[in-house]
Design a protein around this motif. Structure first.
Motif, short mmCIF file in Angstrom:
data_model
loop_
_atom_site.label_atom_id
_atom_site.label_comp_id
_atom_site.label_asym_id
_atom_site.label_seq_id
_atom_site.Cartn_x
_atom_site.Cartn_y
_atom_site.Cartn_z
N ILE A 1 0.83 -1.20 0.00
CA ILE A 1 0.00 0.00 0.00
C ILE A 1 0.87 1.26 0.00
N GLY A 2 2.07 1.16 0.60
CA GLY A 2 3.00 2.28 0.56
C GLY A 2 3.54 2.51 -0.84
N PHE A 3 3.85 1.42 -1.54
CA PHE A 3 4.33 1.52 -2.92
C PHE A 3 3.25 2.13 -3.80
N GLY B 1 0.82 4.07 -2.83
CA GLY B 1 0.69 5.47 -2.47
C GLY B 1 1.78 6.33 -3.08
N ALA B 2 3.03 5.82 -3.09
CA ALA B 2 4.14 6.56 -3.69
C ALA B 2 3.93 6.74 -5.19
N MET B 3 3.46 5.69 -5.85
CA MET B 3 3.22 5.78 -7.29
C MET B 3 2.10 6.79 -7.59
N ILE B 4 1.06 6.78 -6.76
CA ILE B 4 -0.04 7.74 -6.95
C ILE B 4 0.47 9.17 -6.76
N PHE B 5 1.34 9.36 -5.76
CA PHE B 5 1.90 10.69 -5.49
C PHE B 5 2.72 11.18 -6.67
N ILE B 6 3.53 10.29 -7.24
CA ILE B 6 4.34 10.65 -8.41
C ILE B 6 3.44 10.99 -9.59
N ALA B 7 2.39 10.20 -9.78
CA ALA B 7 1.45 10.48 -10.87
C ALA B 7 0.81 11.85 -10.71
N GLY B 8 0.45 12.20 -9.48
CA GLY B 8 -0.14 13.52 -9.23
C GLY B 8 0.82 14.64 -9.60
N CYS B 9 2.10 14.47 -9.28
CA CYS B 9 3.09 15.49 -9.63
C CYS B 9 3.22 15.62 -11.15
N LEU B 10 3.25 14.49 -11.86
CA LEU B 10 3.37 14.52 -13.32
C LEU B 10 2.16 15.19 -13.96
N GLY C 1 -9.10 -1.14 -3.81
CA GLY C 1 -10.47 -0.75 -4.10
C GLY C 1 -10.72 0.73 -3.85
N GLN C 2 -10.16 1.26 -2.76
CA GLN C 2 -10.33 2.67 -2.45
C GLN C 2 -9.65 3.55 -3.50
N HIS C 3 -8.49 3.10 -3.97
CA HIS C 3 -7.81 3.83 -5.04
C HIS C 3 -8.66 3.86 -6.30
N ILE C 4 -9.25 2.75 -6.64
CA ILE C 4 -10.09 2.68 -7.84
C ILE C 4 -11.34 3.55 -7.67
N MET C 5 -11.89 3.61 -6.46
CA MET C 5 -13.04 4.48 -6.22
C MET C 5 -12.66 5.95 -6.39
N LEU D 1 -2.74 13.66 -5.43
CA LEU D 1 -1.66 13.86 -4.45
C LEU D 1 -2.17 13.59 -3.03
N ARG D 2 -3.36 14.07 -2.73
CA ARG D 2 -3.94 13.87 -1.39
C ARG D 2 -4.15 12.38 -1.12
N LYS D 3 -4.67 11.65 -2.11
CA LYS D 3 -4.90 10.22 -1.92
C LYS D 3 -3.58 9.48 -1.74
N GLY D 4 -2.56 9.87 -2.51
CA GLY D 4 -1.26 9.24 -2.36
C GLY D 4 -0.69 9.45 -0.98
N TYR D 5 -0.85 10.67 -0.45
CA TYR D 5 -0.37 10.95 0.91
C TYR D 5 -1.09 10.08 1.94
N GLN D 6 -2.40 9.94 1.79
CA GLN D 6 -3.16 9.14 2.75
C GLN D 6 -2.70 7.67 2.75
N MET D 7 -2.41 7.13 1.57
CA MET D 7 -1.98 5.75 1.49
C MET D 7 -0.57 5.58 2.05
N LEU D 8 0.30 6.56 1.81
CA LEU D 8 1.63 6.52 2.41
C LEU D 8 1.54 6.58 3.93
#
Length: 326
Positions: free
Chosen positions: A79-81, A83-92, A147-151, A188-195
């Motif tokens: 879940i940390g991985f 979250g990190a990938m989601i955070f990077i995607a948000g920055c891009l 599932g939460q990420h997909i939602m 970015l917010r979702k990525g932070y929450q998962m991290l």
């Protein structure tokens, strides 16, 4: 035969791969940066799903000498991985949107993009609801987190569709990068929450919902010889739980009787977490005179003080390392 959890996350991976292809098709049709943002996030779904498949496979391996508590903590890495990938995607996404703000760009076939994104949204909605529901029933943070990420993807797609419809009827192309910025910020917010969830699990941060559930189970079946419960600690390893606590019992109770009482506690809590394995390490404390006023064993032959009232078990008196009378 593959474990149920593995089959579920594999299904999520395959669906995410197909939906990512559909979103990139929508991007090439419309040249919308907002749709590109949605497609980039879907790439993360695929990468994170692949890592989740491996983590669930590893978490299902039995305990061994090197991993006496099992391999379940790998789910926190998963879940940390993700979250990190989601955070990077948000920055891009924010960088790409910033580039489009510098100049106007034409959009093409907007309504075709709307229909494609709408179809992917409905599929993601069904998949996300299913994963969250099954993940909670299996106590799998990897499946639940996926599932939460997909939602989150569903909500962003809904906003994207609304923006594209407005652009189609008004010609306000400046809304395209603006929507992309909003989506990037939410991602970015979702990525932070998962991290944050990953770090708290790896640091063995107490899950108060689990503590409350254990206290509720013990309180509902409280035996008169269970004078108090204290110094409770709960750790989660995948869908398994390790619980430490102290239970105060009458000091004159024989060892075999005390063992029966502790075993009854283990069975109660284990039955309260269906589908999970619960390991209990219980330390039996002898009662002392200061326990008498709240001890419910009314026919106790060595009582020093009269019973004055039952003390309800709460976080405040179950978590500290002290008897309730101290």
């Amino acid at each position: 035969m593959l474990r149920k959890e593995f089959r579920i996350i594999l299904l999520s991976l395959l669906v995410s791969f197909l939906l990512t292809a559909a979103k990139f098709t929508a991007y090439f049709l419309t040249h919308s940066v907002a749709i590109l943002s949605d497609a980039l996030e879907s790439i993360i779904n695929v990468v994170a799903g692949a890592f989740a498949c491996y983590s669930i496979y590893l978490a299902g391996k039995p305990r061994d000498e090197n991993h006496p508590y099992g391999h379940g903590k790998v789910e926190f890495f998963s879940i940390g991985f993700e979250g990190a990938m989601i955070f990077i995607a948000g920055c891009l996404i924010l960088v790409k949107a910033g580039q489009y703000f510098t100049g106007a760009h034409p959009l093409e076939d907007v309504m075709q993009g709307v229909w494609l994104i709408g179809a992917t949204m409905l599929v993601n909605l069904a998949l996300g609801v299913y994963l969250v529901r099954v993940g909670r029933s299996l106590s799998s943070i990897t499946i639940t987190g996926n599932g939460q990420h997909i939602m989150t993807d569903v909500y962003s797609s809904l906003g994207l569709i609304a923006a594209l419809v407005i652009i189609h009827f008004t010609g306000w192309t400046w809304m395209d990068p603006l929507v992309s910025v909003i989506m990037g910020a939410l991602i970015l917010r979702k990525g932070y929450q998962m991290l944050r969830r990953s770090i708290s699990g790896l640091m063995d941060e107490t899950d108060m919902q689990v503590v409350d559930k254990v206290i509720s189970i013990l309180s509902a079946h409280r035996h008169e010889t269970w004078i108090d419960v204290h110094n409770m600690r709960v750790q989660q390893y995948g869908n398994n739980y390790h619980i430490d606590c102290h239970i105060t019992l009458p000091y004159y109770m024989e060892l075999s009787q005390a063992h029966e009482q502790l075993k009854a506690v283990e069975v109660l809590v284990d039955n309260g977490f269906p589908g999970s394995e619960v390991e209990f390490f219980i330390h039996a404390d002898p009662c002392i005179p200061s326990c008498c006023h709240y001890c419910q064993l009314l026919n106790c032959p060595v009582r020093k003080d009269a019973f004055t009232g039952k003390i309800s078990w709460t976080r405040e008196n179950v978590l500290p390392n002290r008897k309730h009378g101290e």
